[in-house]
Design an enzyme around this catalytic site. Structure first.
Site, PDB file in Angstrom:
ATOM      1  N   GLN A  17       0.831  -1.212   0.000  1.00 30.10           N
ATOM      2  CA  GLN A  17       0.000   0.000   0.000  1.00 30.10           C
ATOM      3  C   GLN A  17       0.860   1.255   0.000  1.00 30.10           C
ATOM      4  O   GLN A  17       0.546   2.229  -0.669  1.00 30.10           O
ATOM      5  CB  GLN A  17      -0.927   0.010   1.225  1.00 30.10           C
ATOM      6  CG  GLN A  17      -1.900   1.159   1.280  1.00 30.10           C
ATOM      7  CD  GLN A  17      -3.007   1.050   0.245  1.00 30.10           C
ATOM      8  OE1 GLN A  17      -3.270  -0.024  -0.283  1.00 30.10           O
ATOM      9  NE2 GLN A  17      -3.648   2.156  -0.050  1.00 30.10           N
ATOM     10  N   GLU A  18       1.953   1.241   0.731  1.00 27.76           N
ATOM     11  CA  GLU A  18       2.829   2.410   0.839  1.00 27.76           C
ATOM     12  C   GLU A  18       3.561   2.712  -0.468  1.00 27.76           C
ATOM     13  O   GLU A  18       3.651   3.867  -0.870  1.00 27.76           O
ATOM     14  CB  GLU A  18       3.866   2.201   1.956  1.00 27.76           C
ATOM     15  CG  GLU A  18       3.313   2.261   3.356  1.00 27.76           C
ATOM     16  CD  GLU A  18       2.970   3.663   3.816  1.00 27.76           C
ATOM     17  OE1 GLU A  18       3.246   4.647   3.115  1.00 27.76           O
ATOM     18  OE2 GLU A  18       2.408   3.776   4.916  1.00 27.76           O
ATOM     19  N   SER A  19       4.129   1.671  -1.103  1.00 27.63           N
ATOM     20  CA  SER A  19       5.049   1.938  -2.212  1.00 27.63           C
ATOM     21  C   SER A  19       4.884   1.027  -3.421  1.00 27.63           C
ATOM     22  O   SER A  19       5.680   1.131  -4.354  1.00 27.63           O
ATOM     23  CB  SER A  19       6.483   1.784  -1.708  1.00 27.63           C
ATOM     24  OG  SER A  19       6.707   0.432  -1.330  1.00 27.63           O
TER      25      SER A  19
END
Length: 192
Positions: A47-49
């Site tokens: 989700q972050e990267s």
């Protein structure tokens, strides 16, 4: 291959194999093991990267775990000056350390789903910001211990989507097919 080396830490179960370093093999550690698992860390990192170790956000968050500069300073005090948010192994260590420190905070109480929602929200929006929101809505009579759906409307759209997207990945077809294939594909490139 990015050529990152493992920073040794007695707290982590980093496994070196012929395929490279398996960061996902890191165990949850002393925190709530049911709450914080390798699966959660993997989903959060996606989700972050989307598993891009060179990712940089408009707000200045860096690497796979999208660590903010202030967090990197904190993590360098814990893991040493060689801590690098762009190093996949360091990113996982930093992510794990921050998530565990949030999950173990006294204000992260409630059902497992609520604790997970609070931990993810605090990682995304900052601990102080979330505590301020929780104090305000608790004073307004909102139940902040049972169902995460009760607190979601009070979070920013970004944080609300962040929390619900990561929690929805568990057991979904996305998690079983797309996510697993994505994770396996990148392990061969950034986890060596």
């Amino acid at each position: 291959m990015l050529g990152y080396k493992e920073n040794k830490s007695p707290k982590l179960g980093i496994v070196n194999t012929s395929q490279g370093v398996k960061v996902a093999a890191i165990e949850a550690g002393p925190g709530d093991k049911k709450l914080l698992s390798s699966s959660i860390y993997d989903r959060q990192m996606y989700q972050e990267s989307t598993f891009n170790p060179k990712a940089v956000s408009g707000a200045g968050a860096m690497g796979l775990a999208q660590l903010m500069p202030e967090s990197v300073k904190e993590l360098k005090k814990v893991f040493g000056e060689s801590f690098d948010p762009y190093n996949p192994v360091d990113a996982r260590k930093g992510q794990k350390y921050l998530m565990e420190s949030i999950a173990e905070a006294g204000w992260v109480k409630g059902t497992d789903d609520m604790k997970m929602a609070k931990t993810l929200a605090a990682y995304n929006m900052g601990r102080t910001g979330l505590v301020d929101v929780l104090n305000k809505i608790k004073a307004d009579g909102v139940d902040i211990y049972s169902d995460p759906k009760a607190i979601l409307p009070y979070l920013s759209k970004e944080t609300r989507n962040y929390v619900t997207d990561i929690m929805a990945m568990e057991g979904s077809k996305f998690n079983e097919k797309h996510f697993s294939k994505s994770l396996q594909a990148v392990k061969g490139t950034w986890l060596r």
